[in-house]
Write an enzyme that holds these catalytic residues in place. Structure first.
Site, short mmCIF file in Angstrom:
data_model
loop_
_atom_site.label_atom_id
_atom_site.label_comp_id
_atom_site.label_asym_id
_atom_site.label_seq_id
_atom_site.Cartn_x
_atom_site.Cartn_y
_atom_site.Cartn_z
N LYS A 83 2.46 -7.61 4.01
CA LYS A 83 3.46 -7.70 5.07
C LYS A 83 4.68 -6.88 4.71
O LYS A 83 4.96 -6.58 3.54
CB LYS A 83 3.85 -9.15 5.34
N PRO B 146 0.86 -4.27 -4.32
CA PRO B 146 1.59 -4.31 -5.59
C PRO B 146 2.25 -5.67 -5.84
O PRO B 146 2.59 -6.40 -4.90
CB PRO B 146 2.65 -3.21 -5.44
N VAL B 147 2.40 -5.99 -7.11
CA VAL B 147 3.00 -7.26 -7.52
C VAL B 147 4.51 -7.14 -7.57
O VAL B 147 5.06 -6.08 -7.89
CB VAL B 147 2.44 -7.66 -8.91
N ALA C 31 6.60 -7.00 -5.18
CA ALA C 31 6.99 -5.93 -4.26
C ALA C 31 7.70 -6.44 -3.02
O ALA C 31 8.32 -5.66 -2.29
CB ALA C 31 5.76 -5.12 -3.85
N GLY C 32 7.58 -7.75 -2.73
CA GLY C 32 8.09 -8.27 -1.47
C GLY C 32 7.13 -8.04 -0.33
O GLY C 32 7.52 -8.07 0.84
N ALA D 132 4.06 -9.82 -0.14
CA ALA D 132 3.26 -11.04 0.03
C ALA D 132 1.82 -10.91 -0.44
O ALA D 132 0.92 -11.54 0.12
CB ALA D 132 3.30 -11.51 1.49
N GLY D 133 1.59 -10.15 -1.52
CA GLY D 133 0.22 -10.04 -2.04
C GLY D 133 -0.33 -11.38 -2.49
O GLY D 133 -1.47 -11.74 -2.18
N GLY D 134 0.46 -12.15 -3.24
CA GLY D 134 0.02 -13.46 -3.69
C GLY D 134 -0.19 -14.42 -2.55
O GLY D 134 -1.16 -15.20 -2.53
N SER D 135 0.68 -14.38 -1.56
CA SER D 135 0.53 -15.23 -0.39
C SER D 135 -0.71 -14.84 0.42
O SER D 135 -1.40 -15.70 0.97
CB SER D 135 1.78 -15.14 0.50
N ASP E 80 5.45 -17.86 2.28
CA ASP E 80 4.88 -16.79 3.10
C ASP E 80 3.41 -17.00 3.46
O ASP E 80 2.84 -16.20 4.20
CB ASP E 80 5.01 -15.44 2.37
#
Length: 306
Positions: free
Chosen positions: A16, A98-99, A101-102, A104-107, A140
């Site tokens: 996102k 990317p980690v 990064a803002g 929301a990869g983990g979300s 998120d």
């Protein structure tokens, strides 16, 4: 509860971007209250989940740990707790976002796990129920389940879809060093927004009118002024120099993006910034969040850097 015997499913979960991010106060539990216009883009996490007796999370080729602190692991635990299922899952995540990064990869991973387990175990939970579970994992996650263009408020629990983003392209640049979300908010508490607050109502009106230039005039990120990343200003300046209608940080950083009304201009900006920044993408809006992967379907690939 009916249990499906599907061996495994794969879910695509998009990253996102924050078209806007404003901080409107603080909740009783200490969380910041937000007002944001969020947009999913065609950079996907690919999450494959198989039924298993134990719970394992693997991330081939990534330095992100897969243990109990991983959002995908937490999402699976929350799902099993909510449903009462005595079951497990073998989760494989192929990272693309990317980690720190803002974006929301983990979300996105957590959302993908919830979608996958709902399908695998025939739980038949509604999207609203999945969002309720997801909010326990991260602010998120509900948006990552819904996707598209959404105005998100509260602590991430109030979601209202708005008219889709006008046709555009985003050149996204990720510096080598990411940003810790807790640190970003702590610095905001110390330093404030520096006048970089967005106009969310104006942005929503621009979306209703389908006016990309008006939308860009309303954009802003209240966290950018206090951000510990020193790459925001030079990246934004470079993106604007190459024709970006707006340029700003996404989320709590450290990724920065520019908005272009021409794909060619977006790609030219990407080529120029790639000389200094290794991780750059040209992306576009997509209309949904985490969803089951259908082989051969449009958009079913993981986006490349470029």
């Amino acid at each position: 509860m009916k249990q499906e015997h599907t061996r495994g499913v794969t879910v695509l979960a998009p990253a996102k971007l924050n078209l806007t991010l404003d901080i409107t106060g603080t909740a009783e539990n200490g969380y910041h209250l937000l007002d944001m216009m969020m947009q999913t883009v065609n950079l996907y996490e690919q999450v494959t989940v198989q039924c298993a007796e134990d719970l394992t999370v693997r991330l081939p080729g990534s330095f992100v740990p897969g243990g109990e602190h991983n959002t995908a692991y937490k999402a699976a635990l929350a799902f099993f707790e909510h449903t009462g299922l005595l079951a497990g899952a073998d989760i494989t995540i192929r990272k693309a976002v990317p980690v720190r990064a803002g974006m929301a990869g983990g979300s996105a991973d957590a959302a993908a796990v919830l979608v996958a387990l709902n399908q695998l175990y025939g739980a038949r939970l509604s999207r609203e129920e999945l969002c309720e579970i997801g909010l326990r994992v991260g602010a998120d996650v509900p948006f990552s389940l819904v996707g598209g263009t959404v105005r998100v408020q509260g602590i991430g629990d109030v979601l209202r879809p708005v008219p889709r983003c006008p046709r555009c392209w985003f050149t996204v640049v990720m510096p080598a060093q990411g940003v810790s979300t807790p640190r970003a908010y702590a610095l905001y508490d110390e330093q404030g927004d520096g006048g970089l607050r967005p106009d969310n109502d104006g942005a929503e009106a621009a979306l209703k009118a389908g006016d990309l230039e008006a939308l860009c005039r309303c954009m802003g990120n209240a966290l950018q002024f206090s951000s510990p990343s020193r790459h925001n200003a030079p990246i934004c300046e470079a993106l604007r120099a190459h024709g970006a209608l707006a340029a700003q940080m996404t989320g709590s950083g450290a990724a920065v993006f520019g908005v272009f009304d021409s794909e060619q201009a977006a790609r030219e900006a990407k080529r120029a910034l790639s000389a200094r920044y290794k991780s750059c993408w040209v992306l576009h809006p997509v209309p949904r969040g985490a969803h089951l992967w259908q082989p051969g379907a449009p958009g079913a690939r993981r986006a490349r850097k470029g």
